[in-house]
Design a protein around this motif. Structure first.
Motif, PDB file in Angstrom:
ATOM      1  N   ALA A  10       1.156  -8.806  12.213  1.00  0.00           N
ATOM      2  CA  ALA A  10       1.724  -8.104  11.201  1.00  0.00           C
ATOM      3  C   ALA A  10       1.545  -6.310  11.239  1.00  0.00           C
ATOM      4  O   ALA A  10       2.481  -5.609  10.916  1.00  0.00           O
ATOM      5  N   GLN A  58      13.203  -2.475   5.012  1.00  0.00           N
ATOM      6  CA  GLN A  58      12.529  -3.254   6.009  1.00  0.00           C
ATOM      7  C   GLN A  58      10.859  -2.830   6.047  1.00  0.00           C
ATOM      8  O   GLN A  58      10.143  -3.646   6.285  1.00  0.00           O
ATOM      9  N   TYR A  76      -0.063  -6.109   4.340  1.00  0.00           N
ATOM     10  CA  TYR A  76      -0.884  -6.233   3.273  1.00  0.00           C
ATOM     11  C   TYR A  76      -1.240  -7.432   2.889  1.00  0.00           C
ATOM     12  O   TYR A  76      -2.606  -7.647   2.500  1.00  0.00           O
ATOM     13  N   ASP A  77      -0.473  -8.415   2.930  1.00  0.00           N
ATOM     14  CA  ASP A  77      -0.976  -9.811   2.444  1.00  0.00           C
ATOM     15  C   ASP A  77      -1.855 -10.390   3.565  1.00  0.00           C
ATOM     16  O   ASP A  77      -2.638 -11.307   3.257  1.00  0.00           O
ATOM     17  N   LYS A  78      -1.639 -10.086   4.801  1.00  0.00           N
ATOM     18  CA  LYS A  78      -2.383 -11.035   5.964  1.00  0.00           C
ATOM     19  C   LYS A  78      -3.374 -10.033   6.397  1.00  0.00           C
ATOM     20  O   LYS A  78      -4.184 -10.622   7.214  1.00  0.00           O
ATOM     21  N   SER A 130       8.944  -4.226   3.285  1.00  0.00           N
ATOM     22  CA  SER A 130       8.872  -5.521   3.367  1.00  0.00           C
ATOM     23  C   SER A 130       7.906  -5.789   4.564  1.00  0.00           C
ATOM     24  O   SER A 130       6.964  -6.714   4.329  1.00  0.00           O
ATOM     25  N   LEU A 131       7.761  -5.047   5.550  1.00  0.00           N
ATOM     26  CA  LEU A 131       6.793  -5.359   6.675  1.00  0.00           C
ATOM     27  C   LEU A 131       5.517  -4.791   6.245  1.00  0.00           C
ATOM     28  O   LEU A 131       4.463  -5.367   6.505  1.00  0.00           O
ATOM     29  N   TYR A 132       5.376  -3.690   5.290  1.00  0.00           N
ATOM     30  CA  TYR A 132       4.353  -3.380   5.024  1.00  0.00           C
ATOM     31  C   TYR A 132       3.672  -4.659   3.782  1.00  0.00           C
ATOM     32  O   TYR A 132       2.320  -4.820   3.940  1.00  0.00           O
ATOM     33  N   THR A 133       4.461  -4.993   3.244  1.00  0.00           N
ATOM     34  CA  THR A 133       4.012  -6.061   2.053  1.00  0.00           C
ATOM     35  C   THR A 133       3.374  -7.369   2.945  1.00  0.00           C
ATOM     36  O   THR A 133       2.386  -7.812   2.614  1.00  0.00           O
ATOM     37  N   SER A 134       4.258  -7.785   4.169  1.00  0.00           N
ATOM     38  CA  SER A 134       3.602  -8.784   4.821  1.00  0.00           C
ATOM     39  C   SER A 134       2.154  -8.385   5.499  1.00  0.00           C
ATOM     40  O   SER A 134       1.241  -9.068   5.406  1.00  0.00           O
TER      41      SER A 134
END
Length: 587
Positions: free
Chosen positions: A502, A535, A544-546, A538-542
């Motif tokens: 990520a 995008q 942040y989650d992982k 969205s990639l930052y959210t991913s």
């Protein structure tokens, strides 16, 4: 600072060297590199080169791979399918590249300026004097403002022009009506706002139009008044000036709500070209570009015909001696090319006026005012539709006032902010509500390709989910919250670290920012920047989650992830600013 070489450019250079070593006649050929789902990048250019050299594409690809230097930038290259190359870059290269962007002393994140900038005159945000701005004025203003930001940021010299409707028959009609009904514009109260004054003028305009259409004698008097206006009759000019001044106060108040800077010297309306009209007609007639037809001065085109198959001309001067829009637009071209020294004339104008501008530009080309060195472009935009897919109207069938629409957007956004806000005062909620509401309206417009129609759906626009500015603003505010919580721990790049998948995806996307900005500016396409930013969020959210940031396994990892957060925030902030949208520190 010199611009930062992007990772894709570095990979491209490595591949170009390997190609030249494998196939000397391919020196300088484009490897056709693009981002890929199968690896970091994929190069597709070998297939065409192999065909040209009558070679086996997979064998040529294998030969190229044997010449690729791996280590610093490229981790691995493999041949795929009929001769594609799948390329993986090193983690170190990703982090070092982002560090170079972050270190840009001008804060431009390594985005280059044009080496040989030109001058672009951009004609946008063109309201009409004595008429309230409606939803139809939204797109020209919002798209135009973003294109101005993009062009200026990439080094172009930009001259802004607001070609307001401030001349012609309607003013003769309006002035005559007011002369005959003086009590109808009686707002001596000094407290009357720009909006109220404009509402009065708008009401007056509608009453004058109704009388003009129904009373032949009034129509004659109004037309006589137009002649007085064009001849510079002092009383008529003074009344006209009053309409213009009151309208400008209103325009400024609306543009302020839209969080847009409109400067008075940039407002050069139809009246600004009045002194040039006769000369424009003379030049066109003497050069043979325009000819007299039934008393009118016209320009004819082989490919523009009416339903009856007869040619439809561009009428530059009417048979009664009056001038139409064409004369004004052609005079404006002369002014912009010869006085303002423009290389590009950009018109952010409704797609429904495309035929008019096609004819105007072709006329200017025939006259020699436009040529290979000076171009005119219409950035045509589509219509704002309601949820039902039809042109956006009120329930009564009226055109929606722009002010009402913005007020409702701010109201909806304030409710969303209030719901999320934990430690914001009412004043802060109002300020954030305005930034989020106006940002939502702008983003909905800018995230759609300009030439397409789009549906105006406030519920969707202020949603925290999906492709909305609120989602992007929320991502930015979330990063600021993490950076505040980090306290003394500073963002610090650590190129020696192995990156999570990520982190790699986020880093590679940030690297494409400069390229995206350059493309959006060159193509006058803010929607490409909006898509990039969505995008990115969205990639930052991913990520942040992982990937835990403050609770990462080592101090180095904490610093590196904080660095990723920081450079993401700076990219979001700069990108949103180029769309004319604020990024609040807290939401």
């Amino acid at each position: 600072m010199a611009s930062v070489t992007s990772l894709s450019d570095s990979v491209q250079q490595h591949l170009a060297s390997a190609l030249a070593a494998s196939l000397p006649e391919a020196a300088g050929a484009d490897p056709l590199l693009r981002r890929s789902d199968r690896a970091d990048y994929q190069a597709n250019g070998i297939l065409a080169l192999a065909k040209k050299a009558k070679a086996n594409p997979r064998e040529l690809a294998a030969q190229v791979v044997s010449h690729v230097v791996t280590g610093d930038v490229i981790e691995d290259v493999e041949v795929s399918g009929p001769g594609f190359l799948n390329i993986t870059v090193t983690d170190r290269a990703i982090t070092e590249n982002l560090a170079a962007r972050a270190a840009d002393p001008e804060g431009r994140l390594g985005v280059p300026r044009a080496e040989r900038p030109g001058t672009t005159v951009i004609d946008y945000a063109q309201p009409n004097v004595a008429k309230e701005m409606h939803v139809g004025h939204l797109r020209s203003a919002v798209i135009g403002d973003s294109v101005v930001q993009l062009l200026e940021f990439t080094g172009e010299s930009v001259v802004r022009r607001h070609h307001i409707g401030d001349w012609g028959t309607q003013f003769g009609m309006l002035i005559q009506y007011l002369d005959e009904h003086p009590h109808e514009l009686d707002h001596k109260d000094a407290q009357v706002s720009g909006e109220e004054a404009m509402s009065n003028l708008d009401r007056l305009y509608k009453a004058a139009r109704k009388l003009f259409d129904s009373d032949e004698e009034f129509k004659t008097r109004a037309r006589r008044r137009v002649v007085d206006l064009q001849a510079g009759d002092p009383h008529t000019l003074a009344m006209w000036q009053k309409f213009v001044d009151e309208s400008k106060i209103y325009f400024f108040s609306v543009f302020e709500k839209l969080d847009m800077e409109i400067r008075d010297p940039d407002i050069v309306g139809e009246s600004g070209y009045n002194d040039m009209l006769a000369e424009t007609c003379r030049l066109l007639e003497e050069s043979g570009v325009a000819v007299r037809s039934e008393g009118a001065l016209c320009v004819f085109f082989d490919d523009v015909k009416g339903p009856d198959g007869k040619p439809v001309p561009l009428i530059v001067q009417k048979s009664d001696g009056g001038y139409g829009y064409a004369a004004t637009d052609l005079s404006a071209i002369r002014d912009r090319v010869f006085n303002l020294k423009a290389n590009t004339l950009l018109y952010v104008v409704d797609a429904r006026q495309s035929l008019h501008f096609k004819m105007v530009f072709e006329t200017a080309r025939r006259a020699g005012w436009l040529n290979d060195d000076v171009k005119a472009v219409q950035l045509a935009f589509g219509t704002v539709l309601g949820k039902d897919g039809k042109p956006f109207k009120t329930r009564e069938g009226e055109t929606v006032k722009l002010v009402d629409l913005l007020d409702e957007a701010v109201e909806r956004a304030s409710a969303v902010v209030r719901e999320k806000a934990q430690d914001l005062s009412e004043e802060e909620i109002a300020e954030r509500g305005a930034q989020v509401g106006v940002g939502a309206v702008k983003y909905a417009d800018l995230s759609t390709s300009a030439n397409r129609d789009y549906k105006f759906d406030l519920d969707q626009m202020v949603s925290l989910n999906g492709d909305t500015s609120v989602y992007l603003q929320y991502a930015y505010a979330r990063i600021q919250s993490i950076l505040r919580k980090a306290g003394e721990t500073r963002p610090q790049p650590h190129p020696e670290l192995t990156l999570h998948e990520a982190e790699r995806a986020l880093g590679l996307h940030i690297d494409a920012f400069a390229e995206t900005v350059a493309e959006a500016a060159a193509e006058y396409a803010p929607h490409k920047l909006a898509a990039y930013l969505y995008q990115l969020a969205s990639l930052y959210t991913s990520f942040y989650d992982k990937c835990p940031v403050l609770k990462a396994e080592t101090p180095e990892q904490v610093g590196n992830r904080l660095f990723l957060c920081d450079v993401t925030a700076r990219t979001l902030h700069q990108g949103m600013a180029l769309l004319g949208i604020r990024t609040p520190e807290r939401l």
